[in-house]
Design a protein around this motif. Structure first.
Motif, mmCIF file in Angstrom:
data_model
loop_
_atom_site.group_PDB
_atom_site.id
_atom_site.type_symbol
_atom_site.label_atom_id
_atom_site.label_comp_id
_atom_site.label_asym_id
_atom_site.label_seq_id
_atom_site.Cartn_x
_atom_site.Cartn_y
_atom_site.Cartn_z
ATOM 1 N N ALA A 86 0.812 -1.215 0.000
ATOM 2 C CA ALA A 86 0.000 0.000 0.000
ATOM 3 C C ALA A 86 0.846 1.266 0.000
ATOM 4 O O ALA A 86 0.380 2.326 -0.447
ATOM 5 C CB ALA A 86 -0.930 -0.003 1.215
ATOM 6 N N TYR A 101 3.678 1.967 -1.712
ATOM 7 C CA TYR A 101 4.127 2.401 -3.031
ATOM 8 C C TYR A 101 3.117 2.127 -4.137
ATOM 9 O O TYR A 101 3.366 2.440 -5.307
ATOM 10 C CB TYR A 101 5.464 1.736 -3.392
ATOM 11 C CG TYR A 101 5.462 0.231 -3.357
ATOM 12 C CD1 TYR A 101 5.112 -0.518 -4.473
ATOM 13 C CD2 TYR A 101 5.827 -0.460 -2.203
ATOM 14 C CE1 TYR A 101 5.118 -1.900 -4.451
ATOM 15 C CE2 TYR A 101 5.835 -1.844 -2.165
ATOM 16 C CZ TYR A 101 5.486 -2.552 -3.285
ATOM 17 O OH TYR A 101 5.490 -3.927 -3.245
ATOM 18 N N SER A 102 1.960 1.549 -3.807
ATOM 19 C CA SER A 102 0.968 1.258 -4.848
ATOM 20 C C SER A 102 0.400 2.541 -5.456
ATOM 21 O O SER A 102 0.088 2.586 -6.650
ATOM 22 C CB SER A 102 -0.167 0.408 -4.265
ATOM 23 O OG SER A 102 -0.831 1.083 -3.209
ATOM 24 N N THR A 103 0.271 3.597 -4.633
ATOM 25 C CA THR A 103 -0.286 4.851 -5.140
ATOM 26 C C THR A 103 0.619 5.469 -6.197
ATOM 27 O O THR A 103 0.146 5.887 -7.276
ATOM 28 C CB THR A 103 -0.482 5.846 -3.984
ATOM 29 O OG1 THR A 103 -1.344 5.272 -3.006
ATOM 30 C CG2 THR A 103 -1.093 7.140 -4.495
ATOM 31 N N VAL A 104 1.925 5.546 -5.930
ATOM 32 C CA VAL A 104 2.833 6.121 -6.912
ATOM 33 C C VAL A 104 2.967 5.203 -8.121
ATOM 34 O O VAL A 104 3.164 5.671 -9.264
ATOM 35 C CB VAL A 104 4.213 6.404 -6.272
ATOM 36 C CG1 VAL A 104 4.950 5.106 -5.920
ATOM 37 C CG2 VAL A 104 5.080 7.242 -7.200
ATOM 38 N N LYS A 128 0.520 3.424 -9.341
ATOM 39 C CA LYS A 128 -0.713 3.660 -10.095
ATOM 40 C C LYS A 128 -0.665 4.971 -10.865
ATOM 41 O O LYS A 128 -0.997 5.029 -12.055
ATOM 42 C CB LYS A 128 -1.901 3.663 -9.133
ATOM 43 C CG LYS A 128 -3.255 3.901 -9.785
ATOM 44 C CD LYS A 128 -4.351 3.863 -8.736
ATOM 45 C CE LYS A 128 -5.720 4.117 -9.372
ATOM 46 N NZ LYS A 128 -6.808 4.080 -8.355
ATOM 47 N N SER A 129 -0.208 6.051 -10.190
ATOM 48 C CA SER A 129 -0.193 7.371 -10.836
ATOM 49 C C SER A 129 0.874 7.477 -11.917
ATOM 50 O O SER A 129 0.637 8.046 -12.985
ATOM 51 C CB SER A 129 0.020 8.455 -9.784
ATOM 52 O OG SER A 129 1.264 8.273 -9.113
ATOM 53 N N GLN A 148 -7.905 1.258 -11.141
ATOM 54 C CA GLN A 148 -7.893 0.376 -9.986
ATOM 55 C C GLN A 148 -7.842 -1.095 -10.393
ATOM 56 O O GLN A 148 -7.178 -1.913 -9.735
ATOM 57 C CB GLN A 148 -9.132 0.624 -9.119
ATOM 58 C CG GLN A 148 -9.131 -0.127 -7.793
ATOM 59 C CD GLN A 148 -7.964 0.270 -6.907
ATOM 60 O OE1 GLN A 148 -7.578 1.441 -6.858
ATOM 61 N NE2 GLN A 148 -7.378 -0.706 -6.207
ATOM 62 N N LEU A 192 -4.253 -2.000 -11.209
ATOM 63 C CA LEU A 192 -3.453 -2.122 -9.990
ATOM 64 C C LEU A 192 -3.775 -3.429 -9.261
ATOM 65 O O LEU A 192 -2.882 -4.078 -8.701
ATOM 66 C CB LEU A 192 -3.719 -0.934 -9.073
ATOM 67 C CG LEU A 192 -2.841 -0.841 -7.821
ATOM 68 C CD1 LEU A 192 -1.381 -0.626 -8.197
ATOM 69 C CD2 LEU A 192 -3.310 0.295 -6.915
ATOM 70 N N ASN A 198 6.569 10.124 3.162
ATOM 71 C CA ASN A 198 6.039 10.830 1.981
ATOM 72 C C ASN A 198 6.966 10.729 0.763
ATOM 73 O O ASN A 198 6.866 11.542 -0.149
ATOM 74 C CB ASN A 198 5.768 12.304 2.304
ATOM 75 C CG ASN A 198 4.732 12.478 3.400
ATOM 76 O OD1 ASN A 198 3.771 11.712 3.482
ATOM 77 N ND2 ASN A 198 4.928 13.474 4.255
ATOM 78 N N ASN A 220 -6.951 2.434 8.752
ATOM 79 C CA ASN A 220 -5.492 2.345 8.642
ATOM 80 C C ASN A 220 -4.889 1.687 9.875
ATOM 81 O O ASN A 220 -3.912 0.920 9.782
ATOM 82 C CB ASN A 220 -4.882 3.738 8.447
ATOM 83 C CG ASN A 220 -5.129 4.282 7.053
ATOM 84 O OD1 ASN A 220 -5.436 3.529 6.125
ATOM 85 N ND2 ASN A 220 -4.989 5.585 6.888
#
Length: 559
Positions: free
Chosen positions: A39, A41-44, A46-47, A53, A56, A182, A383
């Motif tokens: 979770a 590094y999944s956001t970066v 994906k972007s 989704q 991913l 971050n 979380n």
């Protein structure tokens, strides 16, 4: 009497002991939980790649498959440690894992920062598969070596190894929040470097030392105590960190304390070596005749814990395997290869119980954020649940191994009985979550998390007892495939399908207890069925445990 002046064990002999091997394996396990931090590094990911989704989720599926399909690591371990063919050791398996880990994560990092062109989705999935598959090599080398080193305390040592792996996700998250907060891209580079470097530095110490010592249980309890202290500390840090906004100076202090706790297993090694040296000196002083002194050799010191590499004496002896091939059908407790194990009912009983237990556990943790959202939990609360899952997972992994060892040795309880208990517990946990009552998700996730972690300790231990330790890596990694199979069926065809059906009447989101109620009742039924299968395994192996395993433990205690 004076000490024998000729007795001067080499530095290598002092270092290559089962206790040093255990600490080296623990440290490798502590850095091998990168899959639990997807979770971050999944956001970066994906972007940067422009994924939706669904795309991913496809990458995540490849992560789960790579982490649970470890047949190759088992085959490699069996081949490099085979009897009478000393062609390597556990370090070969660890090296293969380090190479895969670096290649997978480093290629992902190069792609995210733009140093490599954006690949097709399938190529990124292969990067993730490679990185995840490396973890099976780390886990196989550490767990199977530990079983060889402590055959009389298999449940305890498997619980310790699996427990520290369960804590590794929380440990790596603390590293991220202290050093790379971050900055998920930098954290991904850390995953490409930290586990391989740790493994390369420590892999030569992970050796098989088939020695028996009188105080093994005492020192294993030392490792267990450290694991419990570490888990308690991480749980406190996670809870406080989610309630208050900690300053960087406070995070540095908490991280420093964490490092000291991770180094503390060295104290167990020092204690074990001191007691071993005392026994050796006492032995030498008790040799009264010159003849005894002349006949003294390192072989005389084996029973007192003198460490040695002994791949040639692994249980899979050529003569034993030849006898087994002549009989065609080996008995319980004898060393079986994968084909022979697959031909037994015990293998398929374990496969089904693993699919029910690990499959429903994975389906729960993969959807816990969506469950919390449907029940009105805040992002902070969900979380916290995700962070604490690794603690419950650890308690199950560690506790099941330790407790099952205690009751098996002291009361003669058959170990498959504990699978029955934990799957019954998961049935209760799923039913509690399905109820949707206030606080039910908290209570249910604790029960499911602990019982899910228990499966990771019980299954490899039982496999080593009924199929032998010679091909344990191959056998238990094949059984582990049942986990993602069960998770895929339950996540896609049960949880996902029913959620989308409920959400179609309300838009894209579903709120209320009805969103997941039927899904978790179905998972409760699945684990109840698994408990019945485990009960059948219990009756199938009861005589074997009473006549072989329990007597073996009793004779060890008496000795």
């Amino acid at each position: 009497m004076d000490l024998d002046p000729d007795y001067n064990p080499s530095f290598k002999a002092k270092i290559n002991t089962k206790w040093v091997a255990t600490v080296a394996s623990i440290w490798i396990q502590c850095t091998s939980g990168s899959l639990y931090t997807f979770a971050i590094y999944s956001t970066v990911l994906k972007s940067s790649q422009g994924y939706d989704q669904s795309s991913l989720d496809v990458v995540s599926v490849f992560k789960d498959v790579g982490a649970n399909v470890g047949i190759l690591s088992g085959l490699l371990y069996s081949s490099v440690t085979a009897s009478r063919r000393r062609c390597g050791g556990p370090w070969v398996v660890l090296l293969a894992g380090a190479i895969q880990c670096f290649a997978g994560y480093f290629l992902m990092w190069l792609t995210i920062v733009g140093l490599l062109p954006k690949p097709p989705l399938l190529v990124m999935c292969l990067y993730m598969l490679l990185a995840a598959h490396a973890m099976t090599f780390f886990n196989t080398a550490n767990v199977v070596t530990a079983v060889h080193n402590f055959p009389n305390y298999r449940g305890t040592i498997v619980g310790i190894m699996k427990g520290f792996l369960g804590l590794s996700g929380a440990i790596l998250i603390q590293v991220y929040q202290t050093i790379f907060r971050n900055r998920p891209t930098a954290y991904l580079l850390l995953l490409a470097l930290l586990p391989p470097i740790t493994t390369l530095l420590l892999m030569s110490f992970v050796t098989i030392s088939q020695t028996n010592e009188d105080d093994e249980k005492k020192h294993l309890n030392g490792f267990s105590s450290i694991a419990l202290v570490l888990a308690s500390y991480l749980m406190a840090v996670i809870i406080v960190g989610n309630i208050f906004s900690l300053q960087m100076s406070v995070r540095i202090i908490t991280f420093t304390i964490l490092i000291f706790l991770l180094l503390s297993p060295i104290s167990v090694v020092i204690s074990a070596h001191k007691e071993k040296s005392y026994r050796i000196i006492k032995y030498l002083l008790e040799q009264n005749s010159p003849e005894d002194e002349q006949n003294r050799s390192p072989a005389h010191l084996v029973d007192m814990g003198e460490s040695h590499d002994n791949y040639d004496e692994l249980p899979a002896g050529a003569d034993q395997e030849r006898d087994m091939n002549e009989r065609k059908i080996p008995e319980w407790g004898e060393n079986m290869n994968l084909f022979q194990a697959v031909c037994t009912t015990g293998f398929w009983f374990l496969f089904v119980t693993t699919a029910c237990g690990m499959g429903t556990g994975l389906a729960t943790v993969n959807n816990i954020s969506q469950i919390g959202g449907s029940l009105g939990y805040t992002i902070l609360e969900t979380n916290t649940l995700v962070s604490l899952w690794s603690i419950w997972n650890f308690l199950g992994r560690f506790g099941a191994g330790y407790i099952s060892d205690y009751f098996s040795r002291s009361l003669g309880w058959s170990r498959p009985l504990f699978i029955v208990v934990t799957l019954a517990g998961m049935t209760v946990g799923h039913a509690v979550i399905a109820s949707g009552l206030p606080g039910a998700l908290y209570a249910g996730s604790v029960i499911v998390g602990i019982c899910y972690g228990s499966q990771w300790s019980l299954m490899p231990t039982i496999a080593s007892e009924i199929f032998g330790a010679a091909h344990l890596g191959t056998i238990f990694n094949t059984i582990t495939i049942a986990g993602p199979v069960g998770s895929y069926i339950l996540s896609v065809w049960v949880v996902g399908y029913l959620y989308d059906k409920e959400a179609s009447d309300e838009g894209n989101m579903c709120t209320g207890t009805h969103c997941f109620m039927l899904s978790f009742f179905i998972m409760a039924a699945s684990t109840f069925f698994g408990a019945l299968v485990a009960l059948a395994l219990f009756f199938r192996t009861r005589n074997f445990y009473n006549n072989v395993v329990c007597r073996r433990g009793a004779s060890t205690i008496a000795g």
